[in-house]
Design an enzyme around this catalytic site. Structure first.
Site, short mmCIF file in Angstrom:
data_model
loop_
_atom_site.label_atom_id
_atom_site.label_comp_id
_atom_site.label_asym_id
_atom_site.label_seq_id
_atom_site.Cartn_x
_atom_site.Cartn_y
_atom_site.Cartn_z
N LYS A 67 7.41 -9.76 1.67
CA LYS A 67 7.70 -8.46 2.29
C LYS A 67 8.66 -8.58 3.48
CE LYS A 67 3.27 -6.58 0.74
NZ LYS A 67 2.46 -5.36 0.73
N ASN B 53 -9.70 5.57 0.01
CA ASN B 53 -10.48 4.41 0.48
C ASN B 53 -11.05 4.77 1.86
OD1 ASN B 53 -8.61 3.46 2.69
ND2 ASN B 53 -7.22 3.45 0.94
N LYS C 180 2.58 -12.81 1.33
CA LYS C 180 3.05 -11.47 1.74
C LYS C 180 4.05 -11.53 2.89
CE LYS C 180 -1.04 -9.20 0.05
NZ LYS C 180 -2.26 -8.44 0.31
N LYS D 298 -9.69 22.71 -11.76
CA LYS D 298 -10.77 21.75 -11.57
C LYS D 298 -11.18 21.22 -12.95
CE LYS D 298 -15.42 21.26 -9.85
NZ LYS D 298 -16.66 21.93 -9.49
O1 C5P Z 1 0.05 -5.99 -0.59
P1 C5P Z 1 -0.98 -5.36 0.28
O2 C5P Z 1 -1.28 -3.95 -0.13
O3 C5P Z 1 -2.21 -6.15 0.47
O4 C5P Z 1 -0.28 -5.33 1.72
C1 C5P Z 1 -0.91 -4.77 2.80
C2 C5P Z 1 0.13 -4.36 3.81
O5 C5P Z 1 1.11 -3.58 3.16
C3 C5P Z 1 -0.44 -3.48 4.90
O6 C5P Z 1 0.32 -3.71 6.08
C4 C5P Z 1 -0.22 -2.06 4.35
O7 C5P Z 1 -0.10 -1.11 5.38
C5 C5P Z 1 1.08 -2.23 3.59
N1 C5P Z 1 1.21 -1.42 2.38
C6 C5P Z 1 2.20 -0.47 2.28
N2 C5P Z 1 2.39 0.24 1.12
C7 C5P Z 1 1.62 0.02 0.05
C8 C5P Z 1 0.60 -0.94 0.12
C9 C5P Z 1 0.43 -1.65 1.29
O8 C5P Z 1 2.90 -0.25 3.28
N3 C5P Z 1 1.80 0.74 -1.05
#
Ligand code: C5P
Length: 408
Positions: free
Chosen positions: A353, A218, A349, A297
């Protein structure tokens, strides 16, 4: 100046710069500009040797005031007979860059036979020194002894760089990068309210390889995380960044772990987390990784013109994993980049989290997405505070988020 260094909340602070006779003296002009961009007032003192390389007018034209050069005559922008004492009363920090071997020796021994050395002696606030000289002069035992003495006297010392120097020699003696001198000066001007805290910051994108040349990723530049890391560093924290591939550079005082994939970022963060006081995960981690095609590749001829389907596997959620094993003494900040239902997503979240603070931004809005220098965030914390901040530079968002985390 790098964008994650451009903190601008230093209005009312005054930096007094001492510039000596070195081919690197012109770089002091860049430093003046950087300090002014941070809203600091700047005054300067030039040694006589400095004025052989660069004129006082250059500093005056940039707006430095006063510009001191003489001991016993009027100086530009000053009307006091106590010019040698003035910076010690007015300035918040003194920065001697570039510092010649001669000036280093004077400062180490407390000589006061020119305006710079007098002012340094009469300056009781924080003093930084960044030497620049020929590598043999730098390596000379007398210079090394003086360097040690300056450390003992409390000078904040910025080591010279290695490489080619103007005289054609190679070795240590080049002036440290202007950005490094700048950031150490801002640190000396900042409140040290994160001193003693160990802070982990994740930033940048991850890259998930598919074949020998292609990956899934990304456009994250890592800027928001870079600002969080540098803000914490300025405020005295012991910072470690775990960074995906970005262009960002960091002060030598910030420890850096470079990773590529989400799995590597997960392992690095999980290893570091138990010894951290605070975590701030800004990385745009790829939620999925393609099931690898292999080490070759992929050739488009192999689909014979038909489409291509790639299977994906789920990556671990690093933030959630840290939240799950968070101790009561640890604080965790997360980010959420959303295109809709910003508040609901942030609330969900924060809880799922186990975060202390979450900053959510709408990436579809102008000035709030990937790679731009500003951000508009909705900030929510575990104590139920909810705030929608106006669009601000990312440096300012970072500074305020640490403020927010430090609130009771
Ligand atoms: O659930 P989401 O991906 O939107 O959450 C975003 C937050 O979670 C951000 O702080 C990002 O750095 C973290 N993140 C992470 N590991 C992932 C996906 C997101 O630490 N696989």
């Amino acid at each position: 100046m790098q964008s994650h260094y451009s903190f601008s909340g230093f209005m009312g602070k005054r930096v007094h710069m001492g510039v000596t006779g070195s081919i690197a003296a012109y770089k002091a002009l860049d430093l003046v500009r950087s300090f002014q961009e941070s809203e600091c007032m700047v005054s300067t003192v030039l040694t006589e040797a400095c004025t052989k390389f660069i004129q006082p007018l250059s500093f005056e034209a940039l707006g430095a005031s006063p510009v001191y050069t003489k001991m016993f005559e009027a100086n530009s922008g000053s009307d006091t007979t106590f010019d040698h004492l003035e910076p010690g009363q007015l300035a918040d920090v003194m920065v001697i860059a570039p510092a010649s071997a001669n000036t280093m020796a004077k400062l180490a021994f407390g000589l006061a036979d020119d305006m710079l050395s007098c002012q340094a002696l009469a300056f009781s606030g924080p003093k930084l020194i960044a030497p620049a000289m020929n590598p043999r002069m730098w390596a000379a035992p007398a210079t090394q002894r003086n360097w040690d003495m300056l450390g003992e006297l409390g000078y904040i010392r910025i080591q010279p760089d290695s490489g080619h120097v103007a005289c054609g020699d190679t070795g240590t003696g080049r002036l440290a990068p202007v950005d490094a001198i700048f950031i150490e000066t801002l640190k000396a001007l900042s409140p040290q309210d994160l001193a003693g805290k160990k802070v982990l910051v994740s930033l940048g994108p991850t890259r998930e390889p598919w074949d020998a040349v292609r990956f899934w990723s990304n456009p994250s530049s890592g800027l928001m995380g870079g600002c969080m890391a540098v803000a914490a560093y300025l405020r005295g924290a012991d910072v470690t960044v775990v960074t995906g591939p970005t262009e960002l550079e960091f002060p030598v005082g910030i420890a850096r772990v470079s990773v590529t994939t989400a799995q590597q970022m997960y392992e690095a963060c999980m290893d570091l987390w138990p010894e951290m006081d605070m975590g701030c995960l800004t990385a745009a981690v790829a939620d999925y990784r393609p099931v690898p095609y292999g080490t070759d590749k992929f050739k488009k001829t192999s689909t014979a013109g038909a489409g291509l389907s790639i299977e994906f596997e789920t990556n671990k959620d690093i933030l959630k994993s840290l939240g799950t094993c968070k101790k009561s003494s640890q604080k965790l900040i997360g980010f959420a980049a959303e295109t809709r239902h910003l508040r609901e997503q942030a609330e969900r979240k924060l809880e799922s989290k186990n975060l202390d603070v979450i900053a959510a931004n709408d990436i579809s809005k102008d000035g709030s997405g990937f790679g731009v220098p500003t951000n508009q965030v909705f900030v929510l914390d575990a104590k139920g505070r909810k705030e929608l901040w106006s669009q601000l530079p990312k440096t300012e968002v970072a500074w305020r988020l640490w403020d927010h985390l430090l609130l009771d």
